[in-house]
Write an enzyme that holds these catalytic residues in place. Structure first.
Site, PDB file in Angstrom:
ATOM      1  N   GLY A  14       0.834  -1.210   0.000  1.00  0.00           N
ATOM      2  CA  GLY A  14       0.000   0.000   0.000  1.00  0.00           C
ATOM      3  C   GLY A  14       0.864   1.253   0.000  1.00  0.00           C
ATOM      4  N   ARG A  18      -1.525   8.657   3.239  1.00  0.00           N
ATOM      5  CA  ARG A  18      -2.015   9.496   4.332  1.00  0.00           C
ATOM      6  C   ARG A  18      -1.069   9.570   5.527  1.00  0.00           C
ATOM      7  NH1 ARG A  18      -7.754   7.105   5.200  1.00  0.00           N
ATOM      8  NH2 ARG A  18      -6.832   5.344   4.065  1.00  0.00           N
ATOM      9  N   GLY A 142     -15.312  -5.196   4.101  1.00  0.00           N
ATOM     10  CA  GLY A 142     -15.980  -6.285   3.396  1.00  0.00           C
ATOM     11  C   GLY A 142     -16.898  -7.005   4.378  1.00  0.00           C
ATOM     12  N   ASN A 171     -14.903  -8.534   7.409  1.00  0.00           N
ATOM     13  CA  ASN A 171     -13.637  -9.205   7.135  1.00  0.00           C
ATOM     14  C   ASN A 171     -12.500  -8.417   7.786  1.00  0.00           C
ATOM     15  OD1 ASN A 171     -11.433 -10.519   5.971  1.00  0.00           O
ATOM     16  ND2 ASN A 171     -11.627  -9.410   4.014  1.00  0.00           N
ATOM     17  N   ARG A 317      21.712   3.674  29.512  1.00  0.00           N
ATOM     18  CA  ARG A 317      21.858   3.596  28.059  1.00  0.00           C
ATOM     19  C   ARG A 317      22.379   2.218  27.654  1.00  0.00           C
ATOM     20  NH1 ARG A 317      25.590   8.230  26.698  1.00  0.00           N
ATOM     21  NH2 ARG A 317      25.510   7.172  24.682  1.00  0.00           N
ATOM     22  N   LYS A 335      26.343   4.101  30.774  1.00  0.00           N
ATOM     23  CA  LYS A 335      26.390   3.581  29.415  1.00  0.00           C
ATOM     24  C   LYS A 335      27.488   2.544  29.315  1.00  0.00           C
ATOM     25  CE  LYS A 335      29.103   4.413  26.281  1.00  0.00           C
ATOM     26  NZ  LYS A 335      30.073   4.904  25.285  1.00  0.00           N
ATOM     27  N   TYR A 371      36.079   9.671  26.704  1.00  0.00           N
ATOM     28  CA  TYR A 371      36.197  10.005  25.282  1.00  0.00           C
ATOM     29  C   TYR A 371      37.239  11.095  25.115  1.00  0.00           C
ATOM     30  CZ  TYR A 371      34.446  11.229  20.599  1.00  0.00           C
ATOM     31  OH  TYR A 371      34.316  11.471  19.248  1.00  0.00           O
ATOM     32  N   SER A 389      33.519  12.357  46.077  1.00  0.00           N
ATOM     33  CA  SER A 389      32.671  13.198  45.234  1.00  0.00           C
ATOM     34  C   SER A 389      33.494  14.032  44.265  1.00  0.00           C
ATOM     35  CB  SER A 389      31.848  14.141  46.098  1.00  0.00           C
ATOM     36  OG  SER A 389      30.992  13.377  46.908  1.00  0.00           O
ATOM     37  N   ARG A 424      44.627  16.549  43.371  1.00  0.00           N
ATOM     38  CA  ARG A 424      43.985  17.864  43.379  1.00  0.00           C
ATOM     39  C   ARG A 424      44.968  18.866  43.950  1.00  0.00           C
ATOM     40  NH1 ARG A 424      40.121  15.958  48.344  1.00  0.00           N
ATOM     41  NH2 ARG A 424      41.550  16.465  50.015  1.00  0.00           N
TER      42      ARG A 424
HETATM   43  C1  UD1 Z   1      -9.554  -4.965   2.838  1.00  0.00           C
HETATM   44  C2  UD1 Z   1     -10.535  -6.073   2.471  1.00  0.00           C
HETATM   45  C3  UD1 Z   1     -11.830  -5.881   3.251  1.00  0.00           C
HETATM   46  C4  UD1 Z   1     -11.530  -5.864   4.746  1.00  0.00           C
HETATM   47  C5  UD1 Z   1     -10.483  -4.810   5.075  1.00  0.00           C
HETATM   48  C6  UD1 Z   1     -10.067  -4.956   6.501  1.00  0.00           C
HETATM   49  C7  UD1 Z   1     -10.087  -6.678   0.136  1.00  0.00           C
HETATM   50  C8  UD1 Z   1     -10.519  -6.514  -1.262  1.00  0.00           C
HETATM   51  N1  UD1 Z   1     -10.791  -6.002   1.052  1.00  0.00           N
HETATM   52  O1  UD1 Z   1     -10.116  -3.750   2.390  1.00  0.00           O
HETATM   53  O2  UD1 Z   1     -12.713  -6.949   2.967  1.00  0.00           O
HETATM   54  O3  UD1 Z   1     -12.731  -5.629   5.460  1.00  0.00           O
HETATM   55  O4  UD1 Z   1      -9.316  -4.980   4.244  1.00  0.00           O
HETATM   56  O5  UD1 Z   1      -9.196  -3.917   6.858  1.00  0.00           O
HETATM   57  O6  UD1 Z   1      -9.197  -7.407   0.410  1.00  0.00           O
HETATM   58  N2  UD1 Z   1      -2.363  -4.081  -0.619  1.00  0.00           N
HETATM   59  C9  UD1 Z   1      -1.313  -4.384  -1.431  1.00  0.00           C
HETATM   60  N3  UD1 Z   1      -1.445  -4.281  -2.771  1.00  0.00           N
HETATM   61  C10 UD1 Z   1      -2.612  -3.913  -3.353  1.00  0.00           C
HETATM   62  C11 UD1 Z   1      -3.698  -3.603  -2.510  1.00  0.00           C
HETATM   63  C12 UD1 Z   1      -3.553  -3.706  -1.145  1.00  0.00           C
HETATM   64  O7  UD1 Z   1      -0.230  -4.731  -0.940  1.00  0.00           O
HETATM   65  O8  UD1 Z   1      -2.663  -3.872  -4.588  1.00  0.00           O
HETATM   66  C13 UD1 Z   1      -2.212  -4.204   0.839  1.00  0.00           C
HETATM   67  C14 UD1 Z   1      -2.270  -2.884   1.575  1.00  0.00           C
HETATM   68  O9  UD1 Z   1      -0.989  -2.344   1.747  1.00  0.00           O
HETATM   69  C15 UD1 Z   1      -2.884  -3.275   2.894  1.00  0.00           C
HETATM   70  C16 UD1 Z   1      -3.755  -4.474   2.557  1.00  0.00           C
HETATM   71  O10 UD1 Z   1      -3.288  -4.962   1.321  1.00  0.00           O
HETATM   72  O11 UD1 Z   1      -1.888  -3.712   3.823  1.00  0.00           O
HETATM   73  C17 UD1 Z   1      -5.233  -4.127   2.490  1.00  0.00           C
HETATM   74  O12 UD1 Z   1      -5.471  -3.218   1.449  1.00  0.00           O
HETATM   75  P1  UD1 Z   1      -6.526  -2.053   1.590  1.00  0.00           P
HETATM   76  O13 UD1 Z   1      -6.532  -1.288   0.335  1.00  0.00           O
HETATM   77  O14 UD1 Z   1      -6.310  -1.317   2.839  1.00  0.00           O
HETATM   78  O15 UD1 Z   1      -7.879  -2.896   1.695  1.00  0.00           O
HETATM   79  P2  UD1 Z   1      -9.273  -2.382   2.214  1.00  0.00           P
HETATM   80  O16 UD1 Z   1      -9.940  -1.607   1.153  1.00  0.00           O
HETATM   81  O17 UD1 Z   1      -9.127  -1.740   3.538  1.00  0.00           O
END
Ligand code: UD1
Ligand code: CA
Length: 452
Positions: A14, A18, A142, A171, A317, A335, A371, A389, A424
């Site tokens: 992803g 944002r 979903g 889901n 540390r 440290k 150091y 001290s 001293r």
């Molecule tokens: C997805 C589920 C949804 C579920 C929700 C839960 C699908 C189609 N939908 O929706 O049913 O309720 O998660 O949070 O699976 N990613 C990739 N490559 C891509 C698309 C996505 O690596 O091409 C990764 C994203 O980085 C993320 C994850 O897949 O980690 C989920 O993708 P995201 O677009 O957030 O899915 P949702 O629309 O939230």
């Protein structure tokens, strides 16, 4: 788990737009560990044999963050949906596993237990297990279409009918899928939907049409929380901290104000340790039984044995290694130093690159001058040493057992065992000089006010 081999495919391609960050989203940290590291760790603890991570950018950085795991990195060059993303890991999936888990890289609260329950569903005969949760507001998720004991389909929000949108069982994103059938099903997923994406969720209806059984495993919503913004990242951090503090308290650690204690992913604290408010742990800290960490202390990379006392306002540390009953008091920094049993470093002191023997006492304001601007040098202090001290110990330097260092010394040469070392200026006294100075000052003052 019951001898079944398992691959976890972690989706992390992803954009994370944002987050407004140069760093790939899954590398943002919760409790000092990248989010994807938490997911990988939960998978490992659930007995996963191999990990495949699907990344869009920052492939090298993401694999580096997972270097302690046996991980295959796959690049998804275009972001065409979750089904398409899982197929990016085709080569690893094709190696052949009994179970294939699909996890999201930005859900660091995912518990080992939830993964284990999804795997158990496969072990007891399901072909797919979908992890579901009840959403207070299901918008965007979903929906799980359940018929009797099994799931017949997952409908994405944008594609759902008004009736289907009333379903609150959603889901969560985690699925366990039969490793021997997954590729055949993934290859049949199309993109004829509202987003023109290859939805992983379509695998359910395809598998059911093949006569496969799909079960739902319900998990707490918190387990499946993801982060899209830094505000959500902070919420995940807070939830993670709450969960871990609670586990530690239930295991026997006292926290006076748990909400002010910040733990790292690997903070290990033994029972009967006592934490005052406002204590911060960086990675790599171990605290032994019965030790007390007083308020406003900051610890990272430090080992504290049993019955020690740290703080208030102490800083440990990396490499601080305290034996039993050692004390490090207020405004002290330690440290890369081994501190012997019962040794005391109580006030306003810096101990770096040092070893201190048992029962030695380091006086207020003692500084190891470790150091020289280029290299770090060792200060070795024996057992039963008394350092007066405001002593500067100019390293490399060694102090023998039982030696006594006079206050205010600058120690540049080794001190033998049981010797008294003074380094001293000698004090001199001018009889009556203070009174003379006072009289002269009074005369000057009187002259000034007469002239006004
Ligand atoms: C997805 C589920 C949804 C579920 C929700 C839960 C699908 C189609 N939908 O929706 O049913 O309720 O998660 O949070 O699976 N990613 C990739 N490559 C891509 C698309 C996505 O690596 O091409 C990764 C994203 O980085 C993320 C994850 O897949 O980690 C989920 O993708 P995201 O677009 O957030 O899915 P949702 O629309 O939230
Ligand atoms: Ca999402």
């Amino acid at each position: 788990m019951s001898g079944r081999s398992c691959l976890a495919v972690v989706l992390a391609a992803g954009e994370g737009t944002r987050m407004r960050s140069d760093l790939p989203k899954v590398l943002h940290e919760v409790a000092g560990l990248p989010m994807v590291g938490h997911v990988a760790e939960a998978a490992r603890q659930a007995g996963v044999d191999r990990l495949a991570v699907v990344v869009g950018r920052g492939a090298e950085a993401v694999s580096a963050a997972l270097s302690t795991h046996d991980v295959a990195t796959h690049l998804q060059t275009e972001r065409l949906g979750t089904g398409h993303a899982v197929l990016a890991a085709r080569d690893t999936i094709a190696l052949g596993f009994d179970d294939v888990l699909v996890l999201f890289g930005d859900t660091p609260l995912l518990s080992t237990e939830t993964i284990e329950r999804a795997r158990s569903a496969l072990a007891s005969g399901a072909d797919i297990a979908v992890v579901g949760f009840h959403a207070a507001d299901p918008t965007g998720y979903g929906r799980l279409i359940v018929e009797g004991e099994t799931v017949s389909a997952i409908r994405e929000h944008k594609d759902a009918s008004p009736e289907e949108r009333k379903i609150t069982l959603c889901n969560g994103g985690v699925m366990a899928i039969s490793g021997h059938r997954i590729l055949g099903w993934l290859d049949r997923i199309g993109n004829d939907n509202a987003k023109r994406e290859y939805y992983l969720t379509d695998i359910v209806a395809i598998a059911v049409a093949d006569g496969a059984r799909v079960n739902v495993v319900e998990a707490p919503a918190e387990d499946l929380m993801g982060a899209n913004t830094r505000v959500e990242l902070a919420e995940l951090e807070a939830a993670w901290q709450r969960r871990r503090r609670r586990e530690l308290m239930l295991s026997g650690v006292t926290m006076q104000a748990p909400e002010t204690v910040f733990l790292a992913y690997d903070t290990a604290i033994e029972p009967d340790a006592f934490l005052e408010p406002n204590v911060v742990f960086g990675p790599g800290v171990t605290i032994g039984a019965g030790s007390v960490i007083r308020a406003f202390s900051h610890l990272e990379g430090a080992t504290v044995a049993a019955d020690c006392e740290i703080g208030p306002f102490a800083r440990l540390r990396p490499g601080a290694d305290l034996s039993e009953k050692a004390k490090v008091g207020n405004f002290c920094e330690v440290k890369k130093a081994k501190v012997g049993k019962g040794a005391k470093i109580n006030h306003l002191t810096y101990i770096g690159d040092a070893e201190i023997g048992a029962k030695s006492n380091i006086g207020a304001g003692t500084i190891t001058c470790n150091y020289d601007g280029i290299n770090k040098h060792l200060t070795s202090i024996g057992a039963g040493v008394f350092v007066g001290s405001n002593t500067s110990l100019v390293a490399p330097v060694a102090i023998g057992d039982g030696a006594y260092i006079a206050s205010g010394s600058v120690i540049t040469e080794n001190v033998s065992a049981d010797a008294l070392a003074l380094g001293r200026a000698r004090q001199t006294e001018k009889p009556g000089r203070a009174a003379d100075i006072r009289a002269r000052n009074e005369a000057v003052k009187a002259g000034r006010s007469a002239g006004k």
